[in-house]
Design an enzyme around this catalytic site. Structure first.
Site, PDB file in Angstrom:
ATOM      1  N   ASN A   1      -6.707   6.505   3.864  1.00  0.00           N
ATOM      2  CA  ASN A   1      -8.125   6.785   3.625  1.00  0.00           C
ATOM      3  C   ASN A   1      -8.489   8.256   3.801  1.00  0.00           C
ATOM      4  O   ASN A   1      -9.602   8.650   3.486  1.00  0.00           O
ATOM      5  CB  ASN A   1      -8.996   5.938   4.556  1.00  0.00           C
ATOM      6  CG  ASN A   1      -8.801   4.461   4.330  1.00  0.00           C
ATOM      7  OD1 ASN A   1      -8.110   4.037   3.407  1.00  0.00           O
ATOM      8  ND2 ASN A   1      -9.406   3.659   5.185  1.00  0.00           N
TER       9      ASN A   1
ATOM     10  N   TYR B   1      -3.676   8.956   7.415  1.00  0.00           N
ATOM     11  CA  TYR B   1      -3.775   7.588   6.915  1.00  0.00           C
ATOM     12  C   TYR B   1      -4.257   7.646   5.474  1.00  0.00           C
ATOM     13  O   TYR B   1      -4.843   8.630   5.020  1.00  0.00           O
ATOM     14  CB  TYR B   1      -4.724   6.748   7.776  1.00  0.00           C
ATOM     15  CG  TYR B   1      -4.069   6.275   9.043  1.00  0.00           C
ATOM     16  CD1 TYR B   1      -3.146   5.237   9.020  1.00  0.00           C
ATOM     17  CD2 TYR B   1      -4.353   6.878  10.258  1.00  0.00           C
ATOM     18  CE1 TYR B   1      -2.522   4.807  10.177  1.00  0.00           C
ATOM     19  CE2 TYR B   1      -3.736   6.455  11.426  1.00  0.00           C
ATOM     20  CZ  TYR B   1      -2.822   5.418  11.377  1.00  0.00           C
ATOM     21  OH  TYR B   1      -2.202   5.001  12.521  1.00  0.00           O
TER      22      TYR B   1
ATOM     23  N   HIS C   1       0.822  -1.209   0.000  1.00  0.00           N
ATOM     24  CA  HIS C   1       0.000   0.000   0.000  1.00  0.00           C
ATOM     25  C   HIS C   1       0.860   1.265   0.000  1.00  0.00           C
ATOM     26  O   HIS C   1       0.350   2.350  -0.256  1.00  0.00           O
ATOM     27  CB  HIS C   1      -0.923  -0.019   1.215  1.00  0.00           C
ATOM     28  CG  HIS C   1      -2.324   0.422   0.940  1.00  0.00           C
ATOM     29  ND1 HIS C   1      -2.878   0.509  -0.326  1.00  0.00           N
ATOM     30  CD2 HIS C   1      -3.311   0.819   1.787  1.00  0.00           C
ATOM     31  CE1 HIS C   1      -4.131   0.919  -0.233  1.00  0.00           C
ATOM     32  NE2 HIS C   1      -4.407   1.127   1.034  1.00  0.00           N
TER      33      HIS C   1
ATOM     34  N   ASN D   1      -9.227   3.561  -1.530  1.00  0.00           N
ATOM     35  CA  ASN D   1      -9.776   4.538  -0.595  1.00  0.00           C
ATOM     36  C   ASN D   1      -8.998   5.850  -0.541  1.00  0.00           C
ATOM     37  O   ASN D   1      -9.573   6.898  -0.249  1.00  0.00           O
ATOM     38  CB  ASN D   1      -9.911   3.932   0.796  1.00  0.00           C
ATOM     39  CG  ASN D   1     -11.027   2.916   0.856  1.00  0.00           C
ATOM     40  OD1 ASN D   1     -12.038   3.051   0.169  1.00  0.00           O
ATOM     41  ND2 ASN D   1     -10.858   1.884   1.658  1.00  0.00           N
TER      42      ASN D   1
END
Length: 185
Positions: A66, A64, A19, A112
């Site tokens: 998101n 983060y 990620h 996201n």
């Protein structure tokens, strides 16, 4: 002026995970241009570079993943940038490890971080450098994106990171993203 955004999760435990490929791209880009992330503003680590006489802002949101849009929008406003001036580098499970796909716009596609940016900037029309991390075989999506690459996968990823940096350089040098897409897709 242009802004390059790398998506990832800032905590040390996420370094080297799938990620965080967006962070890997911008870290390599900044390193290759002799810069560093020495400023912090609007929930982001920032590197300011000058390439061919043009100011290039490179950011790693400290939110983060998101919540990435929460960092991107204020920086766009602060530097008086539009979505034409920005490019987002991020991981993509629909591409094989290290493969690139450049896009001028599009939906979040389940990502996201991209979803957050779309929400905060109010449009899907911004450039992206998508770097493949492959699809999970036998684990959940969450476990997959937070897992690390094998040694074999790291070699493929390294090639992808090199090409991603070359694509960013091409976009900056030629200021023609359509041609950059044609060369790197």
């Amino acid at each position: 002026m242009k802004m390059i955004v790398g998506l990832g999760n800032i905590e040390k435990k996420y370094e080297g995970t799938r990620h965080n490929v967006g962070f890997m791209v911008v870290e390599r880009f900044v390193e290759e241009h002799g810069g560093n992330f020495n400023k912090e503003k609007f929930d982001s680590l920032i590197s300011e570079l000058f390439i061919n006489g043009e100011k290039i802002i490179v950011i790693k949101p400290t939110t983060y993943m998101n919540e990435s849009g929460r960092a991107v929008r204020p920086l766009m406003d602060y530097f008086n940038l539009t979505t034409e001036d920005i490019i987002i580098c991020h991981d993509d499970m629909d591409l094989e490890i290290g493969h690139l796909r450049l896009r001028q716009k599009g939906s979040a596609g389940g990502h996201n971080g991209i979803k957050s940016i779309i929400s905060h900037v109010g449009t899907e029309k911004f450039k992206r450098v998508r770097v493949g991390i492959d699809h999970p075989q036998k684990m959940s999506v969450v476990d997959w994106v937070l897992s690390r690459f094998t040694k074999e996968q790291e070699a493929k990823l390294d090639d992808g990171l090199t090409r991603a940096v070359a694509a960013l350089d091409d976009w900056i040098e030629n200021d023609d993203f359509m041609n950059t897409m044609n060369r790197f897709n």
